[in-house]
Write a protein that holds these residues in place. Structure first.
Motif, PDB file in Angstrom:
ATOM      1  N   GLU A   6       0.843  -1.306  -0.060  1.00  0.00           N
ATOM      2  CA  GLU A   6       0.125   0.187   0.074  1.00  0.00           C
ATOM      3  C   GLU A   6       0.896   1.251   0.013  1.00  0.00           C
ATOM      4  N   ARG A   7       2.099   1.283   0.879  1.00  0.00           N
ATOM      5  CA  ARG A   7       3.086   2.401   0.780  1.00  0.00           C
ATOM      6  C   ARG A   7       3.529   2.607  -0.626  1.00  0.00           C
ATOM      7  N   GLU A   8       4.093   1.540  -1.133  1.00  0.00           N
ATOM      8  CA  GLU A   8       4.690   1.531  -2.559  1.00  0.00           C
ATOM      9  C   GLU A   8       3.771   2.057  -3.387  1.00  0.00           C
ATOM     10  N   LEU A   9       2.432   1.751  -3.400  1.00  0.00           N
ATOM     11  CA  LEU A   9       1.522   2.149  -4.467  1.00  0.00           C
ATOM     12  C   LEU A   9       1.125   3.595  -4.037  1.00  0.00           C
ATOM     13  N   ARG A  10       0.954   4.137  -2.985  1.00  0.00           N
ATOM     14  CA  ARG A  10       0.689   5.428  -2.918  1.00  0.00           C
ATOM     15  C   ARG A  10       1.959   6.412  -3.106  1.00  0.00           C
ATOM     16  N   GLU A  11       3.165   5.808  -2.891  1.00  0.00           N
ATOM     17  CA  GLU A  11       4.491   6.611  -3.515  1.00  0.00           C
ATOM     18  C   GLU A  11       4.587   6.739  -4.935  1.00  0.00           C
ATOM     19  N   GLU A  12       3.942   5.559  -5.549  1.00  0.00           N
ATOM     20  CA  GLU A  12       3.816   5.581  -7.066  1.00  0.00           C
ATOM     21  C   GLU A  12       2.680   6.534  -7.501  1.00  0.00           C
ATOM     22  N   LEU A  13       1.517   6.685  -6.800  1.00  0.00           N
ATOM     23  CA  LEU A  13       0.621   7.523  -6.992  1.00  0.00           C
ATOM     24  C   LEU A  13       1.067   8.844  -7.149  1.00  0.00           C
ATOM     25  N   VAL A  14       1.620   9.526  -5.826  1.00  0.00           N
ATOM     26  CA  VAL A  14       2.255  10.731  -5.932  1.00  0.00           C
ATOM     27  C   VAL A  14       3.049  11.021  -7.122  1.00  0.00           C
ATOM     28  N   ALA A  15       4.027  10.092  -7.274  1.00  0.00           N
ATOM     29  CA  ALA A  15       4.839  10.260  -8.685  1.00  0.00           C
ATOM     30  C   ALA A  15       4.308  10.546  -9.833  1.00  0.00           C
ATOM     31  N   LEU A  16       3.118   9.599 -10.095  1.00  0.00           N
ATOM     32  CA  LEU A  16       2.268   9.847 -11.388  1.00  0.00           C
ATOM     33  C   LEU A  16       1.700  11.059 -11.328  1.00  0.00           C
ATOM     34  N   ARG A  17       1.061  11.591 -10.312  1.00  0.00           N
ATOM     35  CA  ARG A  17       0.282  12.797 -10.303  1.00  0.00           C
ATOM     36  C   ARG A  17       1.401  13.820 -10.553  1.00  0.00           C
ATOM     37  N   ALA A  18       2.604  13.970  -9.971  1.00  0.00           N
ATOM     38  CA  ALA A  18       3.278  15.024 -10.178  1.00  0.00           C
ATOM     39  C   ALA A  18       3.978  15.026 -11.712  1.00  0.00           C
ATOM     40  N   GLU A  19       4.107  13.740 -12.266  1.00  0.00           N
ATOM     41  CA  GLU A  19       4.407  13.930 -13.672  1.00  0.00           C
ATOM     42  C   GLU A  19       3.210  14.360 -14.450  1.00  0.00           C
ATOM     43  N   HIS A  20       1.980  14.112 -14.101  1.00  0.00           N
ATOM     44  CA  HIS A  20       0.856  14.505 -14.849  1.00  0.00           C
ATOM     45  C   HIS A  20       0.735  16.059 -14.706  1.00  0.00           C
ATOM     46  N   ARG A  21       1.134  16.639 -13.586  1.00  0.00           N
ATOM     47  CA  ARG A  21       1.133  17.997 -13.438  1.00  0.00           C
ATOM     48  C   ARG A  21       2.123  18.580 -14.467  1.00  0.00           C
ATOM     49  N   LYS A  22       3.285  17.974 -14.295  1.00  0.00           N
ATOM     50  CA  LYS A  22       4.480  18.647 -15.055  1.00  0.00           C
ATOM     51  C   LYS A  22       3.960  18.439 -16.522  1.00  0.00           C
ATOM     52  N   LEU A  23       3.620  17.637 -17.119  1.00  0.00           N
ATOM     53  CA  LEU A  23       3.187  17.452 -18.396  1.00  0.00           C
ATOM     54  C   LEU A  23       1.881  18.539 -18.829  1.00  0.00           C
TER      55      LEU A  23
END
Length: 68
Positions: A6-23
């Motif tokens: 769950e922790r790894e999935l939440r970290e992945e989610l944070v990274a994906l959202r950051a990349e989405h905002r950057k794009l």
């Protein structure tokens, strides 16, 4: 789901959202430029949609739909 997963999935989610905002910021900046490469803009938008799908999948794994 185990705590570590769950922790790894939440970290992945944070990274994906950051990349989405950057794009999103990159796309807006390119669209403001009338001489921008439209093919690049389309590619970035497609990548952004793919990221959105991955974000949705990660959210669904964290919070499964439970019918009460």
């Amino acid at each position: 789901m185990e705590r570590r997963d769950e922790r790894e999935l939440r970290e992945e989610l944070v990274a994906l959202r950051a990349e989405h905002r950057k794009l999103d910021c990159e796309i807006v900046a390119l669209e403001d430029n009338p001489l921008a490469d439209q093919l690049l803009v389309k590619r970035l938008k497609k990548k952004k949609l793919i990221l959105k799908d991955r974000i949705t999948q990660a959210e669904d794994r964290l919070l499964p739909d439970i019918i009460a």
